[in-house]
Design a protein around this motif. Structure first.
Motif, PDB file in Angstrom:
ATOM      1  N   THR A 231       0.668  -1.134  -0.128  1.00  0.00           N
ATOM      2  CA  THR A 231       0.001   0.028   0.041  1.00  0.00           C
ATOM      3  C   THR A 231       1.015   1.125  -0.034  1.00  0.00           C
ATOM      4  O   THR A 231       0.697   2.074  -0.754  1.00  0.00           O
ATOM      5  CB  THR A 231      -0.870   0.116   1.134  1.00  0.00           C
ATOM      6  OG1 THR A 231      -1.567  -1.180   1.313  1.00  0.00           O
ATOM      7  CG2 THR A 231      -2.002   1.101   1.190  1.00  0.00           C
ATOM      8  N   ARG A 232       1.890   1.259   0.955  1.00  0.00           N
ATOM      9  CA  ARG A 232       2.664   2.445   0.924  1.00  0.00           C
ATOM     10  C   ARG A 232       3.724   2.373  -0.361  1.00  0.00           C
ATOM     11  O   ARG A 232       3.793   3.492  -0.781  1.00  0.00           O
ATOM     12  CB  ARG A 232       3.615   2.206   2.208  1.00  0.00           C
ATOM     13  CG  ARG A 232       3.026   2.415   3.422  1.00  0.00           C
ATOM     14  CD  ARG A 232       3.806   2.970   4.739  1.00  0.00           C
ATOM     15  NE  ARG A 232       5.059   1.735   4.837  1.00  0.00           N
ATOM     16  CZ  ARG A 232       4.675   0.750   5.616  1.00  0.00           C
ATOM     17  NH1 ARG A 232       3.756   0.834   6.423  1.00  0.00           N
ATOM     18  NH2 ARG A 232       5.693  -0.121   5.698  1.00  0.00           N
TER      19      ARG A 232
ATOM     20  N   GLY B 188       1.907   4.306  -3.045  1.00  0.00           N
ATOM     21  CA  GLY B 188       1.615   5.600  -2.541  1.00  0.00           C
ATOM     22  C   GLY B 188      -0.105   5.853  -2.258  1.00  0.00           C
ATOM     23  O   GLY B 188      -0.444   6.800  -2.393  1.00  0.00           O
TER      24      GLY B 188
ATOM     25  N   SER C 207      -3.125   6.704  -0.365  1.00  0.00           N
ATOM     26  CA  SER C 207      -3.136   7.225   0.997  1.00  0.00           C
ATOM     27  C   SER C 207      -4.631   7.346   1.362  1.00  0.00           C
ATOM     28  O   SER C 207      -4.959   7.835   2.643  1.00  0.00           O
ATOM     29  CB  SER C 207      -2.468   8.625   1.036  1.00  0.00           C
ATOM     30  OG  SER C 207      -3.079   9.499   0.095  1.00  0.00           O
TER      31      SER C 207
ATOM     32  N   THR D  33      -9.356   3.005  -2.949  1.00  0.00           N
ATOM     33  CA  THR D  33      -8.614   3.486  -4.132  1.00  0.00           C
ATOM     34  C   THR D  33      -8.610   2.283  -5.069  1.00  0.00           C
ATOM     35  O   THR D  33      -8.593   1.252  -4.676  1.00  0.00           O
ATOM     36  CB  THR D  33      -6.989   3.786  -3.527  1.00  0.00           C
ATOM     37  OG1 THR D  33      -7.082   4.897  -2.945  1.00  0.00           O
ATOM     38  CG2 THR D  33      -6.213   3.961  -4.933  1.00  0.00           C
TER      39      THR D  33
END
Length: 182
Positions: free
Chosen positions: A115-116, A119, A121, A125
């Protein structure tokens, strides 16, 4: 009485068939990337969390829409990915995990490394990958069926390759005529 029973059986069969037609065929990311090696297709990823209200609405109202589900099933590999889950993911030679994942937690959990990496956030999504597994773009937030249709067709038909400016996209978006039912 016999006619009534036959009618009821036919009605139930049609109802069940309709429910089945409205289901997206979800798979894991690793399964989608493996399937892509055999039969290239774009990948759509629903990045969600267990506590996210708009994620649940997206699942029910948009992915539960028969036009959306049928289009995705025909043209994409569909992935559901819990942004705070414990699934191990392999992507571009890297392995991503969630070392902070706590199965005892009921609400928010640690964010997954994948997920990080991408990107992400906000939730929900929707991520799009091309038919070679290359990450294209995120689409953040709840999308109604006709809103998502624009992006599904943009990526499936590879129209995004000819849209090089924001003005190009705005013109495409303005001229787009949705066909999915709400």
């Amino acid at each position: 009485m016999e006619l009534y029973k036959n009618f009821l059986i036919i009605f139930l069969l049609l109802f069940i068939a309709n429910i089945r037609a409205q289901t997206v065929n979800w798979m894991s990311l690793d399964e989608a990337f493996e399937a892509q090696k055999k039969v290239p297709k774009e990948i759509i990823v629903d990045v969600y969390t267990n506590w996210c209200g708009p994620c649940k609405l997206l699942d029910k109202n948009t992915f539960g829409n028969s036009d959306v589900a049928n289009f995705i099933n025909e043209h994409f590999y569909a992935v559901k990915f819990n942004a705070e889950g414990s699934e191990k993911v392999s992507f571009q030679g890297n392995t991503f995990e969630n070392p902070g994942y706590d199965p005892a937690k009921k609400g928010r959990n640690a964010t997954h490394q994948f997920t990080r990496f991408l990107g992400v956030s906000g939730y929900p999504t929707i991520l799009f990958f091309d038919d070679a597994g290359q990450y294209l773009t995120p689409l953040v937030g709840y999308q109604r069926p006709q809103q998502l249709e624009l992006y599904l067709k943009l990526f499936y038909d590879e129209l995004y390759k000819s849209l090089t400016t924001q003005d190009d996209f705005n013109a495409f978006s303005k001229s787009f005529v949705p066909q999915f039912k709400s």
